[in-house]
Design a protein around this motif. Structure first.
Motif, PDB file in Angstrom:
ATOM      1  N   PRO A 216     -25.500 -33.746 -21.531  1.00  0.00           N
ATOM      2  CA  PRO A 216     -24.327 -32.866 -21.553  1.00  0.00           C
ATOM      3  C   PRO A 216     -23.561 -32.955 -22.878  1.00  0.00           C
ATOM      4  CG  PRO A 216     -23.836 -34.858 -20.327  1.00  0.00           C
ATOM      5  CD  PRO A 216     -25.306 -34.929 -20.670  1.00  0.00           C
ATOM      6  N   ARG A 217     -22.915 -31.874 -23.237  1.00  0.00           N
ATOM      7  CA  ARG A 217     -22.035 -31.836 -24.414  1.00  0.00           C
ATOM      8  C   ARG A 217     -20.625 -32.190 -23.935  1.00  0.00           C
ATOM      9  NH1 ARG A 217     -22.257 -25.962 -26.354  1.00  0.00           N
ATOM     10  NH2 ARG A 217     -20.509 -26.747 -27.594  1.00  0.00           N
ATOM     11  N   VAL A 218     -20.279 -33.467 -23.972  1.00  0.00           N
ATOM     12  CA  VAL A 218     -18.998 -33.916 -23.428  1.00  0.00           C
ATOM     13  C   VAL A 218     -17.905 -33.702 -24.470  1.00  0.00           C
ATOM     14  CG1 VAL A 218     -17.716 -35.833 -22.430  1.00  0.00           C
ATOM     15  CG2 VAL A 218     -20.174 -35.613 -21.980  1.00  0.00           C
ATOM     16  N   ARG A 219     -16.994 -32.799 -24.162  1.00  0.00           N
ATOM     17  CA  ARG A 219     -15.879 -32.506 -25.059  1.00  0.00           C
ATOM     18  C   ARG A 219     -14.751 -33.514 -24.884  1.00  0.00           C
ATOM     19  NH1 ARG A 219     -13.770 -26.480 -25.139  1.00  0.00           N
ATOM     20  NH2 ARG A 219     -15.244 -26.336 -26.888  1.00  0.00           N
ATOM     21  N   LEU A 220     -14.551 -33.950 -23.648  1.00  0.00           N
ATOM     22  CA  LEU A 220     -13.435 -34.858 -23.355  1.00  0.00           C
ATOM     23  C   LEU A 220     -13.755 -35.627 -22.081  1.00  0.00           C
ATOM     24  CD1 LEU A 220      -9.717 -33.985 -23.748  1.00  0.00           C
ATOM     25  CD2 LEU A 220     -10.450 -35.108 -21.656  1.00  0.00           C
ATOM     26  N   ALA A 221     -13.301 -36.879 -22.013  1.00  0.00           N
ATOM     27  CA  ALA A 221     -13.511 -37.709 -20.822  1.00  0.00           C
ATOM     28  C   ALA A 221     -12.197 -38.369 -20.428  1.00  0.00           C
ATOM     29  CB  ALA A 221     -14.568 -38.779 -21.090  1.00  0.00           C
ATOM     30  N   THR A 222     -11.980 -38.507 -19.126  1.00  0.00           N
ATOM     31  CA  THR A 222     -10.793 -39.184 -18.617  1.00  0.00           C
ATOM     32  C   THR A 222     -11.109 -39.783 -17.252  1.00  0.00           C
ATOM     33  OG1 THR A 222      -8.469 -38.928 -17.938  1.00  0.00           O
ATOM     34  CG2 THR A 222      -9.921 -37.061 -17.585  1.00  0.00           C
ATOM     35  N   ASN A 223     -10.334 -40.783 -16.854  1.00  0.00           N
ATOM     36  CA  ASN A 223     -10.567 -41.451 -15.578  1.00  0.00           C
ATOM     37  C   ASN A 223     -10.022 -40.665 -14.385  1.00  0.00           C
ATOM     38  OD1 ASN A 223     -11.515 -43.434 -17.209  1.00  0.00           O
ATOM     39  ND2 ASN A 223     -10.212 -45.060 -16.429  1.00  0.00           N
ATOM     40  N   TYR A 224      -9.115 -39.718 -14.628  1.00  0.00           N
ATOM     41  CA  TYR A 224      -8.387 -39.091 -13.537  1.00  0.00           C
ATOM     42  C   TYR A 224      -8.985 -37.738 -13.161  1.00  0.00           C
ATOM     43  CZ  TYR A 224      -5.128 -42.751 -14.740  1.00  0.00           C
ATOM     44  OH  TYR A 224      -4.568 -43.974 -14.995  1.00  0.00           O
ATOM     45  N   LEU A 225      -9.447 -37.617 -11.912  1.00  0.00           N
ATOM     46  CA  LEU A 225     -10.093 -36.396 -11.466  1.00  0.00           C
ATOM     47  C   LEU A 225      -9.122 -35.223 -11.439  1.00  0.00           C
ATOM     48  CD1 LEU A 225     -12.378 -37.698  -8.575  1.00  0.00           C
ATOM     49  CD2 LEU A 225     -12.912 -37.401 -10.999  1.00  0.00           C
TER      50      LEU A 225
END
Length: 287
Positions: A216-225
């Protein structure tokens, strides 16, 4: 030795900070310092070096650390064992849970628990599922109510409470929003916003994608759904969320051959005594 002083010592050692240790124990920083000074006076050794803003264990501190952990764990096991001798369910129950479970799954269960067992003092901590599992293994929490690990962890018993199927979602304006069926390769051409790579949920999604040769091309990641849902809803990228979170702000995209799934449930340390309050809550959570 004073168990409160030992608890302060362990929190400062783990947090490498008097301020964070005080926050975790709900004490003032002077109170933490006083407990540590009492412990240092008792053993006749300095336990921490303060270098600028850093707090480092001395050789004496490193030597005391495993014994302090075992001592507090033994005291806690004794408390839990004694709580089983009484027919009345009472005492303290320390729980760690994720924000998602705490907001979307636990409230009805906890409401029922506090009504049925009013003499239990609930000590509830919100944290990532991975941190909650580590805290249970370290003896800091009795129960974790979490996203369960992909693979069983040593010394950790787990039980599924809520199967939690996941789905791909996009903004209503996304190019894939009106497609009746999408190939995984087509999905991967668009940027994604996904859970942080250290989370169990990310590992579940990543394992499903890698099994099909997709990166996947991950633009942004965070822990909060909840944050991921908002980011997807404004068109920043596609994401993967629990089906239970889908509403009119996002569109579910059927992806051929891609059906990730996670399990939510409780974990406990197999080598620790189970308190009466923990046993009662585990009974309510059992399907």
């Amino acid at each position: 030795m004073d168990t409160q002083a030992l608890a302060a010592f362990l929190e400062v050692a783990d947090a490498a900070s008097f301020t964070r240790a005080a926050e975790r124990l709900h004490l003032s920083q002077p109170a933490i310092s006083k407990r540590l000074k009492s412990l240092e006076d008792e053993i006749g050794q300095r336990l921490f070096d303060r270098v600028g803003r850093s707090v480092l264990l001395t050789d004496a501190g490193h030597s005391l650390l495993p014994y302090a952990r075992r001592a507090l764990q033994t005291v806690e096991d004794g408390r839990r064992a004694l709580s089983q001798l009484s027919a009345k369910v009472s005492g303290r129950l320390s729980i760690g849970t994720s924000h998602h479970i705490g907001l979307h799954r636990l409230p009805p269960m906890l409401k029922r628990f506090v009504l049925e067992f009013p003499d239990v003092d609930l000590d509830l901590h919100f944290m990532d599922s991975e941190d909650a599992c580590e805290a249970v293994l370290a003896g800091k929490l009795e129960l974790g109510i979490v996203t369960l690990p992909l693979q069983p962890l040593p010394n950790l018993e787990s039980r599924i409470v809520w199967p939690d199927p996941l789905a791909v979602i996009v903004a209503p304006s996304h190019p894939l929003a009106q497609r009746k069926r999408v190939k995984l390769e087509d999905l991967a051409k668009h940027p994604a916003v996904l859970p942080d790579e250290d989370t169990y949920t990310h590992r579940i999604i990543r394992a499903e994608l890698e099994a099909r040769g997709v990166e996947p091309r991950v633009r942004l990641a965070t822990n909060y759904l909840e944050t991921l849902k908002m980011l997807a809803a404004i068109g920043l990228g596609w994401s993967v969320l629990p089906e239970s979170m889908i509403d009119d702000s996002v569109v579910r995209v059927p992806v051929s051959g891609f059906a990730p799934h996670r399990d939510l449930g409780w974990v406990r340390h197999t080598g620790r005594a189970v308190s009466g309050p923990a046993r009662a809550l585990m009974g309510l959570l059992s399907p």
